[in-house]
Design a protein around this motif. Sequence first.
Motif, short mmCIF file in Angstrom:
data_model
loop_
_atom_site.label_atom_id
_atom_site.label_comp_id
_atom_site.label_asym_id
_atom_site.label_seq_id
_atom_site.Cartn_x
_atom_site.Cartn_y
_atom_site.Cartn_z
N VAL A 363 22.94 30.21 -13.49
CA VAL A 363 21.70 29.44 -13.39
C VAL A 363 20.50 30.38 -13.35
N ASN A 364 20.59 31.48 -12.63
CA ASN A 364 19.47 32.43 -12.54
C ASN A 364 19.12 33.01 -13.91
N ASP A 365 20.14 33.43 -14.68
CA ASP A 365 19.88 33.98 -16.01
C ASP A 365 19.30 32.92 -16.93
N TRP A 366 19.83 31.72 -16.84
CA TRP A 366 19.38 30.62 -17.68
C TRP A 366 17.90 30.31 -17.43
N LEU A 367 17.51 30.20 -16.15
CA LEU A 367 16.12 29.89 -15.82
C LEU A 367 15.19 31.05 -16.16
N ALA A 368 15.64 32.28 -15.94
CA ALA A 368 14.81 33.44 -16.27
C ALA A 368 14.53 33.49 -17.77
N HIS A 369 15.54 33.21 -18.57
CA HIS A 369 15.36 33.18 -20.02
C HIS A 369 14.42 32.05 -20.42
#
Length: 392
Positions: A363-369
């Motif tokens: 989720v963190n990588d997805w939102l950061a992207h």
Amino acid sequence: MNHIDRLGEAPGAPDARPPVQTLPIRFTGSGSEYFRIWIVNLLLVLVTFTLYWPFARARRIAYFQNNTLVGDDPLGFHANPWKMFRGYLVVALFGLAYGVTSETAPLVAGAIFLVFALLWPALWRASLQFRLRNTSWRGVRLSFEGDLKGAYLAFAPLLLPVLGFVALGLSAPDLAPGEGASPEERRRMGLLFLGVMALFALVMPWCLARIKQYQHGGYRFAGERTELRAGVRQFYGLGLRTGGVMLLVVLIVGAIAALGVGLAGRTAAGVLMLSGAVALGYLLFPMLVVTHYTAALQNLVWQNTRSRNTRFRSGLGFGALARVTAVNWLLIALTLGLYWPFAQVRLARARLEAMALQVKGSVNDWLAHAQRRDVGPLGDAVGDFFGIDMGL
């Protein structure tokens, strides 16, 4: 992990598949907290002759969303209540104009109703845009991307039954007492009314399917746009099951009422039984029919709402919802309505905590992207004039 393929991954080696995280949805609000908000809202709405209503609604929405946690993070609500006030005035002016002219100038009232009906899909779409633009999760705002044409097409199946109701309304004066309408004319109008109601019942599942497909096909968050993978057949199935529950209630109430009618002329127990049948009908219809429909519709819609990397789960049980509803009604009656805010909190908790969000990957990588790619992080979400709230 057994639902990975349903989230849109291409078949491949198991090691290449990103993990699927399940984020539970929890509601942390309490009845005592919401009671204070509710009682102040109620008093201010009464003192201001309902003009405070949109501000009260903004406070209520903010409380419920701020206490709705997806994973460990709450939803945010950032709406300007004055924009909600503008939408409230639009609806209030239509309602006032219709109320004033309905008795003195029926044709003008009919024209006002027709204009409002024609504007309704656009106003409904504007309300969805406003609500989603002002909702955020983890610093990223949601949005609604359904177009205006789609909104009108979603409501198109209702056109025929609405025209039928308009025709009945124009013919109603002919049936007034003293106007000389013959029994045959009244019978004909009665059959026409039944025909319009049958047409409405036949069209409604189709229309509901189109509305939900449009609505759940327009949600966008962090580069993900959802779709509803539920067809018209499933909505007709829901309608048939709900109709079956309704028929069961009618048979139960009808059997008790028939027994009461048979005894009414001879014993007081018959009159009591007849009165009890009427009261039972008022209780069973919302308790069984409405509760069944609410639980089944939530599960049907949210179980089939998904995007490329996300999907929802919903397992709201009829029994659990019926128990919450029964207790709520009993305590509202015993407290003369003061339990209402506590009931709303209990109902929200039951419905929300039956759901979960599944996300493919981190989720963190997805939102950061998504924040690097989109103009999403709590930026300017102010819409044009039509981005207003209509109280939906």
